[in-house]
Structures are given as structure tokens and as C-alpha cells.
Design a protein around this motif. Structure first.
Motif, PDB file in Angstrom:
ATOM      1  N   LEU A   1      10.350  -6.944  22.413  1.00  0.00           N
ATOM      2  CA  LEU A   1       9.277  -6.327  23.202  1.00  0.00           C
ATOM      3  C   LEU A   1       8.247  -5.613  22.331  1.00  0.00           C
ATOM      4  O   LEU A   1       7.181  -5.232  22.803  1.00  0.00           O
ATOM      5  N   GLY A   2       8.596  -5.385  21.073  1.00  0.00           N
ATOM      6  CA  GLY A   2       7.680  -4.669  20.187  1.00  0.00           C
ATOM      7  C   GLY A   2       8.343  -4.414  18.857  1.00  0.00           C
ATOM      8  O   GLY A   2       9.453  -4.917  18.593  1.00  0.00           O
ATOM      9  N   HIS A   3       7.670  -3.676  17.999  1.00  0.00           N
ATOM     10  CA  HIS A   3       8.296  -3.260  16.742  1.00  0.00           C
ATOM     11  C   HIS A   3       7.651  -1.975  16.269  1.00  0.00           C
ATOM     12  O   HIS A   3       6.546  -1.618  16.703  1.00  0.00           O
ATOM     13  N   VAL A   4       8.387  -1.291  15.411  1.00  0.00           N
ATOM     14  CA  VAL A   4       7.882  -0.037  14.838  1.00  0.00           C
ATOM     15  C   VAL A   4       7.990  -0.144  13.322  1.00  0.00           C
ATOM     16  O   VAL A   4       9.038  -0.508  12.795  1.00  0.00           O
ATOM     17  N   THR A   5       6.910   0.171  12.638  1.00  0.00           N
ATOM     18  CA  THR A   5       6.914   0.161  11.169  1.00  0.00           C
ATOM     19  C   THR A   5       6.663   1.574  10.659  1.00  0.00           C
ATOM     20  O   THR A   5       5.807   2.287  11.187  1.00  0.00           O
ATOM     21  N   ALA A   6       7.417   1.957   9.645  1.00  0.00           N
ATOM     22  CA  ALA A   6       7.190   3.254   8.989  1.00  0.00           C
ATOM     23  C   ALA A   6       6.956   3.018   7.501  1.00  0.00           C
ATOM     24  O   ALA A   6       7.625   2.186   6.887  1.00  0.00           O
TER      25      ALA A   6
ATOM     26  N   VAL B   1       4.917   6.683  11.568  1.00  0.00           N
ATOM     27  CA  VAL B   1       5.279   5.430  12.244  1.00  0.00           C
ATOM     28  C   VAL B   1       4.086   4.793  12.960  1.00  0.00           C
ATOM     29  O   VAL B   1       3.156   5.472  13.393  1.00  0.00           O
ATOM     30  N   HIS B   2       4.170   3.481  13.043  1.00  0.00           N
ATOM     31  CA  HIS B   2       3.165   2.674  13.743  1.00  0.00           C
ATOM     32  C   HIS B   2       3.902   1.860  14.797  1.00  0.00           C
ATOM     33  O   HIS B   2       4.796   1.092  14.467  1.00  0.00           O
ATOM     34  N   VAL B   3       3.519   2.039  16.041  1.00  0.00           N
ATOM     35  CA  VAL B   3       4.224   1.364  17.144  1.00  0.00           C
ATOM     36  C   VAL B   3       3.392   0.168  17.628  1.00  0.00           C
ATOM     37  O   VAL B   3       2.190   0.300  17.851  1.00  0.00           O
ATOM     38  N   HIS B   4       4.040  -0.960  17.776  1.00  0.00           N
ATOM     39  CA  HIS B   4       3.398  -2.159  18.333  1.00  0.00           C
ATOM     40  C   HIS B   4       4.180  -2.577  19.565  1.00  0.00           C
ATOM     41  O   HIS B   4       5.377  -2.861  19.469  1.00  0.00           O
TER      42      HIS B   4
ATOM     43  N   ALA C   1      11.981   5.382   5.084  1.00  0.00           N
ATOM     44  CA  ALA C   1      11.237   4.495   5.993  1.00  0.00           C
ATOM     45  C   ALA C   1      12.150   4.016   7.124  1.00  0.00           C
ATOM     46  O   ALA C   1      11.757   4.012   8.303  1.00  0.00           O
ATOM     47  N   LEU C   2      13.385   3.651   6.775  1.00  0.00           N
ATOM     48  CA  LEU C   2      14.334   3.185   7.801  1.00  0.00           C
ATOM     49  C   LEU C   2      14.655   4.300   8.798  1.00  0.00           C
ATOM     50  O   LEU C   2      14.717   4.074  10.010  1.00  0.00           O
ATOM     51  N   THR C   3      14.858   5.517   8.269  1.00  0.00           N
ATOM     52  CA  THR C   3      15.186   6.643   9.150  1.00  0.00           C
ATOM     53  C   THR C   3      14.048   6.885  10.145  1.00  0.00           C
ATOM     54  O   THR C   3      14.268   7.071  11.351  1.00  0.00           O
ATOM     55  N   SER C   4      12.821   6.866   9.640  1.00  0.00           N
ATOM     56  CA  SER C   4      11.674   7.102  10.532  1.00  0.00           C
ATOM     57  C   SER C   4      11.540   6.001  11.576  1.00  0.00           C
ATOM     58  O   SER C   4      11.332   6.270  12.765  1.00  0.00           O
ATOM     59  N   ALA C   5      11.644   4.749  11.127  1.00  0.00           N
ATOM     60  CA  ALA C   5      11.447   3.632  12.070  1.00  0.00           C
ATOM     61  C   ALA C   5      12.554   3.637  13.136  1.00  0.00           C
ATOM     62  O   ALA C   5      12.276   3.466  14.331  1.00  0.00           O
ATOM     63  N   HIS C   6      13.796   3.854  12.703  1.00  0.00           N
ATOM     64  CA  HIS C   6      14.897   3.894  13.682  1.00  0.00           C
ATOM     65  C   HIS C   6      14.741   5.072  14.640  1.00  0.00           C
ATOM     66  O   HIS C   6      14.980   4.933  15.848  1.00  0.00           O
ATOM     67  N   GLY C   7      14.350   6.218  14.098  1.00  0.00           N
ATOM     68  CA  GLY C   7      14.181   7.400  14.948  1.00  0.00           C
ATOM     69  C   GLY C   7      13.149   7.137  16.045  1.00  0.00           C
ATOM     70  O   GLY C   7      13.372   7.466  17.221  1.00  0.00           O
ATOM     71  N   ALA C   8      12.040   6.531  15.645  1.00  0.00           N
ATOM     72  CA  ALA C   8      10.982   6.263  16.633  1.00  0.00           C
ATOM     73  C   ALA C   8      11.456   5.258  17.683  1.00  0.00           C
ATOM     74  O   ALA C   8      11.183   5.425  18.877  1.00  0.00           O
TER      75      ALA C   8
ATOM     76  N   VAL D   1       0.822  -1.213   0.000  1.00  0.00           N
ATOM     77  CA  VAL D   1       0.000   0.000   0.000  1.00  0.00           C
ATOM     78  C   VAL D   1       0.858   1.267   0.000  1.00  0.00           C
ATOM     79  O   VAL D   1       0.330   2.370   0.003  1.00  0.00           O
ATOM     80  N   ALA D   2       2.175   1.111   0.022  1.00  0.00           N
ATOM     81  CA  ALA D   2       3.090   2.265  -0.021  1.00  0.00           C
ATOM     82  C   ALA D   2       4.308   1.843  -0.834  1.00  0.00           C
ATOM     83  O   ALA D   2       4.594   0.650  -0.942  1.00  0.00           O
ATOM     84  N   PRO D   3       5.051   2.793  -1.386  1.00  0.00           N
ATOM     85  CA  PRO D   3       6.223   2.417  -2.171  1.00  0.00           C
ATOM     86  C   PRO D   3       7.272   1.666  -1.332  1.00  0.00           C
ATOM     87  O   PRO D   3       7.970   0.803  -1.839  1.00  0.00           O
ATOM     88  N   ALA D   4       7.384   2.003  -0.055  1.00  0.00           N
ATOM     89  CA  ALA D   4       8.421   1.377   0.772  1.00  0.00           C
ATOM     90  C   ALA D   4       7.985   1.347   2.236  1.00  0.00           C
ATOM     91  O   ALA D   4       7.185   2.187   2.675  1.00  0.00           O
ATOM     92  N   ALA D   5       8.537   0.373   2.949  1.00  0.00           N
ATOM     93  CA  ALA D   5       8.263   0.268   4.386  1.00  0.00           C
ATOM     94  C   ALA D   5       9.486  -0.302   5.081  1.00  0.00           C
ATOM     95  O   ALA D   5      10.294  -1.007   4.466  1.00  0.00           O
ATOM     96  N   ALA D   6       9.616   0.030   6.348  1.00  0.00           N
ATOM     97  CA  ALA D   6      10.697  -0.556   7.162  1.00  0.00           C
ATOM     98  C   ALA D   6      10.140  -0.842   8.550  1.00  0.00           C
ATOM     99  O   ALA D   6       9.281  -0.098   9.053  1.00  0.00           O
ATOM    100  N   THR D   7      10.620  -1.920   9.127  1.00  0.00           N
ATOM    101  CA  THR D   7      10.247  -2.276  10.506  1.00  0.00           C
ATOM    102  C   THR D   7      11.524  -2.434  11.318  1.00  0.00           C
ATOM    103  O   THR D   7      12.482  -3.046  10.844  1.00  0.00           O
ATOM    104  N   VAL D   8      11.526  -1.878  12.516  1.00  0.00           N
ATOM    105  CA  VAL D   8      12.659  -2.070  13.425  1.00  0.00           C
ATOM    106  C   VAL D   8      12.116  -2.708  14.707  1.00  0.00           C
ATOM    107  O   VAL D   8      11.124  -2.217  15.278  1.00  0.00           O
ATOM    108  N   ASN D   9      12.722  -3.805  15.118  1.00  0.00           N
ATOM    109  CA  ASN D   9      12.275  -4.465  16.346  1.00  0.00           C
ATOM    110  C   ASN D   9      12.728  -3.677  17.575  1.00  0.00           C
ATOM    111  O   ASN D   9      13.816  -3.084  17.586  1.00  0.00           O
ATOM    112  N   VAL D  10      11.882  -3.689  18.589  1.00  0.00           N
ATOM    113  CA  VAL D  10      12.241  -3.087  19.872  1.00  0.00           C
ATOM    114  C   VAL D  10      12.711  -4.236  20.761  1.00  0.00           C
ATOM    115  O   VAL D  10      11.933  -5.144  21.070  1.00  0.00           O
ATOM    116  N   VAL D  11      13.990  -4.203  21.113  1.00  0.00           N
ATOM    117  CA  VAL D  11      14.596  -5.320  21.843  1.00  0.00           C
ATOM    118  C   VAL D  11      15.007  -4.843  23.229  1.00  0.00           C
ATOM    119  O   VAL D  11      15.573  -3.748  23.380  1.00  0.00           O
ATOM    120  N   GLY D  12      14.718  -5.665  24.244  1.00  0.00           N
ATOM    121  CA  GLY D  12      14.982  -5.281  25.630  1.00  0.00           C
ATOM    122  C   GLY D  12      16.453  -5.009  25.902  1.00  0.00           C
ATOM    123  O   GLY D  12      17.320  -5.697  25.370  1.00  0.00           O
TER     124      GLY D  12
END
Ligand code: ADP
Length: 390
Positions: free
Chosen positions: A363-368, A348-351, A376-383, A317-328
Motif C-alpha cells: 500500500l505504500g513505503h517509508v524511506t528514512a 522519514v519520507h512516506v509514500h 535508518a532502519l529504526t526510523s523507517a520501522h518506527g514510522a 545523497v546520504a551515508p545510509a538509507a532504509a525503506t520499509v514497505n507498508v503492507v495491508g
């Protein structure tokens, strides 16, 4: 809610179906999110009511996947049994099938995800592309011979029970075998040649019992110390390679007759070859990005597939996406104060999985979503940085 046998066999008024999932972790939790939209009543076998799926409102059946009676009671209360992890004994699942219960994935398919050595041997017999390997009873002489033949380091894997890189060791020399903890504690060794990896990718397939399937666009997976840390969609590979990876995944899905979601993890070598790493026969970390980036998430398509319902579109649904895992980082991680900071970026979308924090625990992940992968990577990492207080 903890169920007793009084509800067994009943479907909640207004529900569209009742699905049983063994295990109450984050995969089960995100399946519950999809179940809510479809009006599916998700029953989960969990140890405690603070597990992620139960906190998200799934109906709890208290018990262990190692307790055949508890698994059988879950089956009796539901139309179909599916899995959040690979740890349920095969005999327990096979007994359900023998008793007439629908189990998806079928035990014969989930064996490929449960036992890496079994999968490697079968893929070799089928002539599918895999790293050079050998399965041996723990034996330093044979491992030395393997290393001398294929070059050091070699990769030593526990055939079963590993995840997030636990159960995988890079062995630099014959001497290291004597002191490596995994080598000491694992009776059967899966030895592999260390592949010169240019990129790791994953292909998800959702497949119905009838054999109908849909394939997701190829995801790039970035691992650190054996754990998947980030995802990029679409993978930065050329179209021919992406098509070859998708075709290989569908071929595997058909051969093992998988039902539900299957993820195939692949290595792309420096000379552009595809080699199969491993399979998951359930929703998978590499598919978390589909929740926002594709028309139908892996979790919704998993439910549709195990219920033999028509599958949803996997289109981006978008040209590009990135997800970064949130690790304890340590036991004290808490996101109550930092979540609003993470959300300052509207792309960004936070889970968050509502799991207690431990070092190296997901513990979670963030997708941009963005116009290109770098943004997308810059946004996900920033969040994620703001969330964890970096
Ligand atoms: P797990 O089941 O814990 O995810 P994997 O078998 O997928 O373990 O291995 C974890 C990571 O280790 C892989 O993603 C890859 O980065 C690396 N790895 C595994 N096998 C090999 C191999 N044969 N050659 C090079 N790297 C490997």
C-alpha cells in the motif's frame, strides 16, 4: 481524463514528450511524479480512474493490457511505450514494434522478466551464475528425481505470472507435491535447488537505446514469505562483492539489450557466491529507496532512458538509507488519522499509493535517510509502525 481518438498523436502544448505506460499501479504512479518534473505527459492504460497513477494525474486511456487494440491506441497517442508490469502479451508488444512504434523495454528484453524458465535457460547457456534448475512439464517423478539429486526442499516456480512470492513454493518432500496448490495448477514447472541464502540484494541499471547505462549502488532486500519487506542502502556487503554484482548486472543489461530500468535480484550464498534470482525490466520495488537516497530516482532515470535522454547521477545523497514497505493487514486499513504520527520523525519520507487495502497488498513505503543503516532502519520501522497503528 478519459481520452478519445481526437487527441491521438497530439502533444500537449508545453510538454517535453509523451510517454505511454501500460498499467496504472504504484510504479506508474511514481513514474508520473518524475514525469511532472520533466514536463513529460504520461499516458497510462488503466482499467479504472481510481488506479494509483490516474489518481496522481496521469492521462488515462481506459482499457486492458490484454486488449491489443487498446494497447495500439495508447501507442498511437504517444512517442514511446513502456511498462508498469510484465503481463502484456509479447505478441501485442511485438506488433507495435512491427508497426514502427518505439517500445522500451523491447519485447525481446522483457521476455527475460516475464518468463523465469526462459531466463534461466538463457543464463545457463551464457554460463552466468544461477541456482541448479530444471524446466519440466508437471511431472512428479522428474521432480522427485530433482529433489533426490539436489536435496530437499526444492523450490517449485510457475515460470510466468508470479509476483511477491505468489507462484513460488518450497516443497519439502515427494509427498508434498501431490497436495501443493501451485504444483497442481501449474502445467510447466521451473524446479530450483533451495539456495542457502545469506542475503538477497538487487542491482538497478538504467540503460538507453544507445547502450549508455548507469548503475545504482547495490541494495539489500529483505524478504518475508517471498515478498520484499525492506531495503537497506548501501547493502551490507564488501566492496569486491558489490562491484562483482554491479558488473554482472551491466553484463546482463548489455546481453539482453535492455532499455529503461532493469533490476537484477541476486542471492548471496553463505560462502559468498552470487547467484542470479530474477530480472525485472521496469522500475522495481528495490529501487523505491532511490527516490530520496540517490541524486536521480529510478523513475526519473527510467523516463530518461526510454526517451533516450542523458541519464542522471545515481550517487547516494546520504551515508545510509532504509525503506520499509507498508503492507495491508485487512480491508479496513486507513492512514488518514495515523499519517501525522508517522511524520513526527523528520528523517522519514512516506509514500502512499492510494490503493484499497487488502491483506498482504503493498500500500505504500517509508524511506528514512540517516548516518548509518541501523538508525535508518529504526526510523523507517518506527514510522511504519505508527502508520499502521502498531
Ligand atoms: P517473485 O517473482 O514472486 O518475486 P522469486 O522467484 O523472486 O518470486 O522468489 C521469491 C523469494 O523466494 C525470493 O526472494 C527468495 O527469498 C525465495 N527464493 C526463490 N528462489 C529460491 C531458491 N532457489 N532458493 C532459495 N530461496 C528462493
Amino acid at each position: 481524463m478519459v481520452l478519445t481518438s481526437t487527441r491521438i498523436g497530439q502533444m500537449r502544448s508545453g510538454s517535453t514528450a509523451t510517454v505511454g505506460m501500460i498499467g496504472g499501479g504504484q510504479l506508474s504512479r511514481m513514474t508520473q511524479q518524475a514525469a511532472i518534473s520533466l514536463g513529460v505527459d504520461l499516458h497510462v492504460l488503466a482499467f479504472h480512474d481510481d488506479e494509483p497513477a490516474i489518481r496522481a494525474g496521469a492521462t488515462m486511456h481506459e482499457g486492458s493490457h490484454l486488449d491489443a487494440e487498446a494497447v495500439s491506441a495508447l501507442a498511437a497517442a504517444t512517442t514511446v511505450i513502456t511498462l508498469d508490469h510484465e503481463q502484456t502479451p509479447t505478441e501485442t508488444l511485438a506488433a507495435l514494434v512491427d508497426a514502427g512504434h518505439a517500445v522500451h523495454p523491447r519485447p525481446s528484453a522483457s521476455e527475460y522478466a516475464k518468463d523465469k524458465a526462459f531466463a534461466r535457460c538463457q543464463f545457463a547457456a551464457w554460463g552466468l551464475p544461477i541456482p541448479a534448475f530444471e524446466v519440466i512439464d508437471a511431472n512428479a517423478d522428474a521432480a522427485n528425481a530433482f529433489g533426490d539429486n539436489h536435496g530437499w526442499p526444492i523450490v517449485l516456480k510457475a515460470p510466468t505470472g508470479g509476483y511477491d512470492g505468489r507462484g513460488v513454493a518450497f516443497i519439502d518432500s515427494a509427498d508434498a507435491l501431490a497436495t501443493d496448490t501451485l504444483a497442481q495448477n501449474t502445467p510447466t514447472w521451473l524446479l530450483e535447488a533451495a539456495v542457502p541464502i545469506a542475503m538477497e540484494i538487487a542491482v538497478l541499471v538504467a540503460r538507453r537505446p544507445s547502450g549508455d547505462s548507469v548503475t545504482y549502488p547495490v541494495v539489500e532486500t529483505v524478504q518475508e514469505a517471498g515478498m520484499c519487506r525492506e531495503l537497506v542502502l548501501p547493502a551490507r556487503i564488501d566492496t569486491d562483492l558489490a562491484e562483482a554484482a554491479a558488473a554482472l548486472a551491466v553484463d546482463i543489461a548489455d546481453r539482453i539489450d535492455v532499455t529503461g530500468i532493469m533490476a537484477v535480484e541476486l542471492f548471496v550464498t553463505h560462502d559468498g557466491q552470487l547467484l542470479i534470482n530474477e530480472l525485472a525490466t521496469r522500475p522495481h520495488n528495490s529501487g523505491h529507496i532511490t527516490m530520496e537516497a540517490c541524486r536521480t530516482s529510478q523513475f526519473e532515470n527510467h523516463l530518461r532512458a526510454v526517451l533516450d535522454w542523458p541519464l542522471g547521477s545515481t550517487q547516494l545523497v546520504a551515508p545510509a538509507a532504509a525503506t520499509v514497505n507498508v503492507v495491508g493487514i485487512d480491508e479496513s486499513d486507513s492512514f488518514a488519522a495515523t499519517l501525522p504520527l508517522a511524520l513526527e520523525d523528520p528523517t522519514v519520507h512516506v509514500h502512499l499509493y492510494e490503493k484499497g487495502s487488502r491483506p498482504e497488498r503493498k500500500l505504500g513505503h517509508v524511506t528514512a535517510l540517516a548516518d548509518d543503516v541501523d538508525a535508518a532502519l529504526t526510523s523507517a520501522h518506527g514510522a511504519v509502525d505508527r502508520l499502521v497503528g502498531r
